[in-house]
Design a protein around this motif. Structure first.
Motif, PDB file in Angstrom:
ATOM      1  N   THR A 176      31.829  21.238  39.019  1.00 24.81           N
ATOM      2  CA  THR A 176      30.674  21.856  40.479  1.00 24.81           C
ATOM      3  C   THR A 176      31.639  21.849  41.245  1.00 24.81           C
ATOM      4  OG1 THR A 176      31.168  19.622  41.511  1.00 24.81           O
ATOM      5  CG2 THR A 176      29.063  19.643  40.850  1.00 24.81           C
ATOM      6  N   SER A 177      33.224  22.592  41.058  1.00 22.20           N
ATOM      7  CA  SER A 177      34.480  23.104  41.426  1.00 22.20           C
ATOM      8  C   SER A 177      34.552  24.048  40.468  1.00 22.20           C
ATOM      9  CB  SER A 177      34.923  22.257  42.037  1.00 22.20           C
ATOM     10  OG  SER A 177      36.146  21.296  41.172  1.00 22.20           O
ATOM     11  N   THR A 178      35.391  24.569  40.489  1.00 26.62           N
ATOM     12  CA  THR A 178      36.309  25.422  39.974  1.00 26.62           C
ATOM     13  C   THR A 178      37.547  25.003  39.532  1.00 26.62           C
ATOM     14  OG1 THR A 178      37.214  26.814  42.089  1.00 26.62           O
ATOM     15  CG2 THR A 178      34.630  27.644  40.899  1.00 26.62           C
ATOM     16  N   THR A 179      37.892  23.967  39.723  1.00 26.28           N
ATOM     17  CA  THR A 179      39.198  23.395  39.676  1.00 26.28           C
ATOM     18  C   THR A 179      39.483  23.220  37.849  1.00 26.28           C
ATOM     19  OG1 THR A 179      39.338  22.129  41.411  1.00 26.28           O
ATOM     20  CG2 THR A 179      40.462  22.092  39.963  1.00 26.28           C
ATOM     21  N   PRO A 180      39.998  23.708  37.013  1.00 28.13           N
ATOM     22  CA  PRO A 180      40.547  23.314  35.709  1.00 28.13           C
ATOM     23  C   PRO A 180      40.708  22.100  35.596  1.00 28.13           C
ATOM     24  CG  PRO A 180      42.138  25.384  36.808  1.00 28.13           C
ATOM     25  CD  PRO A 180      41.458  24.691  38.002  1.00 28.13           C
ATOM     26  N   LYS A 181      40.176  21.453  34.059  1.00 33.88           N
ATOM     27  CA  LYS A 181      40.534  20.208  34.211  1.00 33.88           C
ATOM     28  C   LYS A 181      41.031  20.636  32.143  1.00 33.88           C
ATOM     29  CE  LYS A 181      36.240  18.719  34.711  1.00 33.88           C
ATOM     30  NZ  LYS A 181      35.122  17.890  35.452  1.00 33.88           N
ATOM     31  N   ASN A 182      41.559  19.368  32.088  1.00 31.37           N
ATOM     32  CA  ASN A 182      41.883  19.697  30.668  1.00 31.37           C
ATOM     33  C   ASN A 182      41.371  18.508  29.525  1.00 31.37           C
ATOM     34  OD1 ASN A 182      43.534  17.531  31.744  1.00 31.37           O
ATOM     35  ND2 ASN A 182      43.822  16.885  29.573  1.00 31.37           N
ATOM     36  N   ALA A 183      40.993  18.956  28.297  1.00 33.41           N
ATOM     37  CA  ALA A 183      41.023  17.929  27.804  1.00 33.41           C
ATOM     38  C   ALA A 183      40.736  17.518  25.478  1.00 33.41           C
ATOM     39  CB  ALA A 183      38.938  18.686  27.177  1.00 33.41           C
ATOM     40  N   GLY A 243      42.187  30.719  20.919  1.00 30.87           N
ATOM     41  CA  GLY A 243      41.800  31.102  21.691  1.00 30.87           C
ATOM     42  C   GLY A 243      41.623  30.562  22.933  1.00 30.87           C
ATOM     43  N   ASN A 244      40.899  32.220  23.666  1.00 31.18           N
ATOM     44  CA  ASN A 244      39.309  31.693  24.498  1.00 31.18           C
ATOM     45  C   ASN A 244      38.370  32.198  24.133  1.00 31.18           C
ATOM     46  OD1 ASN A 244      41.928  31.301  26.257  1.00 31.18           O
ATOM     47  ND2 ASN A 244      41.425  32.909  27.839  1.00 31.18           N
ATOM     48  N   VAL A 245      37.576  30.921  23.999  1.00 33.79           N
ATOM     49  CA  VAL A 245      36.013  31.668  24.870  1.00 33.79           C
ATOM     50  C   VAL A 245      34.785  30.948  26.231  1.00 33.79           C
ATOM     51  CG1 VAL A 245      35.676  29.272  23.302  1.00 33.79           C
ATOM     52  CG2 VAL A 245      33.854  31.009  22.778  1.00 33.79           C
ATOM     53  N   LYS A 246      34.010  31.572  25.782  1.00 34.65           N
ATOM     54  CA  LYS A 246      33.347  31.640  27.068  1.00 34.65           C
ATOM     55  C   LYS A 246      31.667  31.277  26.961  1.00 34.65           C
ATOM     56  CE  LYS A 246      33.147  33.537  32.293  1.00 34.65           C
ATOM     57  NZ  LYS A 246      33.716  34.462  32.733  1.00 34.65           N
ATOM     58  N   VAL A 247      31.820  30.277  27.906  1.00 38.01           N
ATOM     59  CA  VAL A 247      30.489  29.819  27.134  1.00 38.01           C
ATOM     60  C   VAL A 247      29.018  29.745  29.000  1.00 38.01           C
ATOM     61  CG1 VAL A 247      28.263  27.943  26.616  1.00 38.01           C
ATOM     62  CG2 VAL A 247      30.602  28.565  25.464  1.00 38.01           C
ATOM     63  N   GLY A 248      28.361  30.969  28.580  1.00 40.09           N
ATOM     64  CA  GLY A 248      27.980  30.907  30.522  1.00 40.09           C
ATOM     65  C   GLY A 248      29.295  30.876  31.714  1.00 40.09           C
ATOM     66  N   PRO A 249      29.148  30.252  32.588  1.00 44.34           N
ATOM     67  CA  PRO A 249      30.481  30.398  33.577  1.00 44.34           C
ATOM     68  C   PRO A 249      30.884  29.451  33.107  1.00 44.34           C
ATOM     69  CG  PRO A 249      28.334  29.269  34.448  1.00 44.34           C
ATOM     70  CD  PRO A 249      28.041  29.579  32.786  1.00 44.34           C
ATOM     71  N   ILE A 250      31.727  28.468  31.974  1.00 40.78           N
ATOM     72  CA  ILE A 250      32.520  28.034  31.805  1.00 40.78           C
ATOM     73  C   ILE A 250      33.766  28.602  30.886  1.00 40.78           C
ATOM     74  CG2 ILE A 250      33.111  25.556  30.767  1.00 40.78           C
ATOM     75  CD1 ILE A 250      31.756  25.248  33.341  1.00 40.78           C
ATOM     76  N   THR A 284      34.048  29.072  36.561  1.00 37.32           N
ATOM     77  CA  THR A 284      34.446  30.674  37.055  1.00 37.32           C
ATOM     78  C   THR A 284      33.329  30.534  37.902  1.00 37.32           C
ATOM     79  OG1 THR A 284      32.862  31.853  34.836  1.00 37.32           O
ATOM     80  CG2 THR A 284      35.647  30.612  34.755  1.00 37.32           C
ATOM     81  N   SER A 285      31.951  30.136  37.877  1.00 37.93           N
ATOM     82  CA  SER A 285      30.839  30.936  38.648  1.00 37.93           C
ATOM     83  C   SER A 285      30.507  28.854  40.452  1.00 37.93           C
ATOM     84  CB  SER A 285      29.780  30.495  38.647  1.00 37.93           C
ATOM     85  OG  SER A 285      29.281  29.381  37.974  1.00 37.93           O
ATOM     86  N   ALA A 286      30.137  29.871  40.954  1.00 41.44           N
ATOM     87  CA  ALA A 286      30.245  29.044  42.281  1.00 41.44           C
ATOM     88  C   ALA A 286      29.174  28.376  41.762  1.00 41.44           C
ATOM     89  CB  ALA A 286      29.830  29.785  43.894  1.00 41.44           C
ATOM     90  N   LEU A 287      28.060  28.223  40.910  1.00 42.31           N
ATOM     91  CA  LEU A 287      27.412  27.386  40.515  1.00 42.31           C
ATOM     92  C   LEU A 287      27.225  26.171  40.568  1.00 42.31           C
ATOM     93  CD1 LEU A 287      25.275  29.609  38.533  1.00 42.31           C
ATOM     94  CD2 LEU A 287      25.005  29.794  40.781  1.00 42.31           C
ATOM     95  N   PRO A 288      26.612  24.944  40.748  1.00 40.48           N
ATOM     96  CA  PRO A 288      27.348  23.837  40.410  1.00 40.48           C
ATOM     97  C   PRO A 288      26.764  22.634  38.977  1.00 40.48           C
ATOM     98  CG  PRO A 288      25.346  23.870  42.181  1.00 40.48           C
ATOM     99  CD  PRO A 288      26.142  25.546  41.820  1.00 40.48           C
ATOM    100  N   ILE A 289      28.328  23.252  38.337  1.00 41.17           N
ATOM    101  CA  ILE A 289      27.973  23.234  36.374  1.00 41.17           C
ATOM    102  C   ILE A 289      27.387  21.883  36.566  1.00 41.17           C
ATOM    103  CG2 ILE A 289      28.184  24.601  34.423  1.00 41.17           C
ATOM    104  CD1 ILE A 289      27.370  26.357  36.122  1.00 41.17           C
ATOM    105  N   ARG A 290      27.394  21.099  34.880  1.00 38.39           N
ATOM    106  CA  ARG A 290      27.341  20.256  34.298  1.00 38.39           C
ATOM    107  C   ARG A 290      27.272  20.765  32.825  1.00 38.39           C
ATOM    108  NH1 ARG A 290      22.680  17.361  35.708  1.00 38.39           N
ATOM    109  NH2 ARG A 290      21.079  18.533  33.930  1.00 38.39           N
ATOM    110  N   PHE A 291      28.414  20.558  31.927  1.00 40.83           N
ATOM    111  CA  PHE A 291      28.711  20.499  30.694  1.00 40.83           C
ATOM    112  C   PHE A 291      29.775  19.898  30.300  1.00 40.83           C
ATOM    113  CE2 PHE A 291      31.437  22.729  28.099  1.00 40.83           C
ATOM    114  CZ  PHE A 291      30.234  23.454  26.628  1.00 40.83           C
TER     115      PHE A 291
END
Length: 300
Positions: A247-254, A165-172, A211-218
């Motif tokens: 840094t963008s809102t484009t989803p990516k797989n891992a 299922g889904n989980v949210k860590v901050g804006p990720i 999911t935010s407009a902030l540039p994120i490193r995760f």
């Protein structure tokens, strides 16, 4: 003496007469030859005239045939044009009538197929433009529990699988789509030399998005797993590609792969695992943490 002169005169006269006759005959022969020659010339001229007349007649006939063919083609073209004009439906006088006519010509089924095709193409383009597809690694497999899968690396059996299922860590936002317990035989020699010929591993497939407009490193690759008291870390070589750039809102797989060995419990004893997301999202501009890591319990 007188008689001799008379005789000589008579002989001379006869001779002259004979000469005149011969000359006249020769003249007549020459005249007849000239006449014959003139007749031959006239015959040749007549023959030539006949040939010219024949050639002119043939040329005139050919021209006549060409003219007849042109007249025939023009007549056919005129008939075809008249037929096209006759068969062509009257055009609507206004733009609204044109739109109405086109709408009537398109059946509901055709509209549905056309709209569905356009929608599918747009969805495909949108998916390609709005998703980063990363390589999933040599051991990644897809399937249902109990299914055997063969790929370039080897032959593998999916022993257990579930969706966390889904989980949210901050804006990720993290969607854990699959957690699988897999075993199998490695047939690729270069990989078997590192992993061994017989392997077992836990596989985690996820989709992450800022999911935010902030540039994120995760760094999702730092995620660990607790299994029956054993803490597992993702294998750098056998896991799929990951990076920390959000840094963008484009989803990516891992895809993360956790290798098991003889020190770990057998597969039948592995019924629960805990996924520990240890990393925190960082705002690249301020270097501040946004949110904290979390844990997810997964039951097979």
């Amino acid at each position: 003496m007188y008689k001799s002169f008379v005789a000589i005169g008579i002989m001379a006269t006869i001779t002259l007469a004979g000469c005149d006759l011969n000359q006249q005959e020769n003249i007549k022969k020459v005249s007849m030859a000239e006449v014959s020659q003139q007749e031959e010339l006239k015959k040749e001229e007549i023959v030539l005239d006949k040939d010219e007349v024949s050639d002119k007649a043939e040329s005139a006939g050919s021209d006549s045939e060409d003219k007849d063919q042109n007249v025939k083609e023009k007549a056919e073209n005129t008939t075809s044009a008249n037929k096209s004009e006759t068969d062509e439906p009257e055009k609507p006088e206004t733009e609204e009538e044109v739109k109405s006519e086109k709408a009537e010509e398109t059946t509901p089924a055709e509209k549905t197929e056309t709209e569905g095709s356009v929608a599918t193409e747009k969805e495909t383009e949108k998916l390609a433009d709005t998703f980063n597809h990363y390589p999933r690694g040599q051991f990644a497999v897809d399937g249902n529990p109990g299914q055997t899968v063969e790929n370039a690396t080897g032959v593998f059996t999916i022993e257990k699988a579930t969706e966390a299922g889904n989980v949210k860590v901050g804006p990720i936002n993290i969607q854990i789509k699959n957690v699988s317990l897999v075993s199998g035989e490695v047939t690729e020699d270069s990989i078997a030399g590192i992993s061994g010929e017989e392997v077992r591993f836990l596989q985690v497939d996820a989709v992450l998005q800022n999911t935010s407009a902030l540039p994120i490193r995760f760094f999702f690759a730092n995620t660990t797993m607790d299994m029956n008291g054993h803490q597992l870390t993702a294998h750098d070589m056998f896991s799929g590609r990951t990076d920390g750039d959000y840094t963008s809102t484009t989803p990516k797989n891992a895809t993360l792969v956790y290798m098991l060995n003889g020190d770990h419990p057998p597969s039948e004893q592995i019924n629960n695992v805990t996924i520990d997301i240890t990393s925190s999202p960082i705002n690249i501009e301020t270097e501040e943490s946004i949110g904290a890591g979390t844990s997810i319990d997964v039951s097979f």
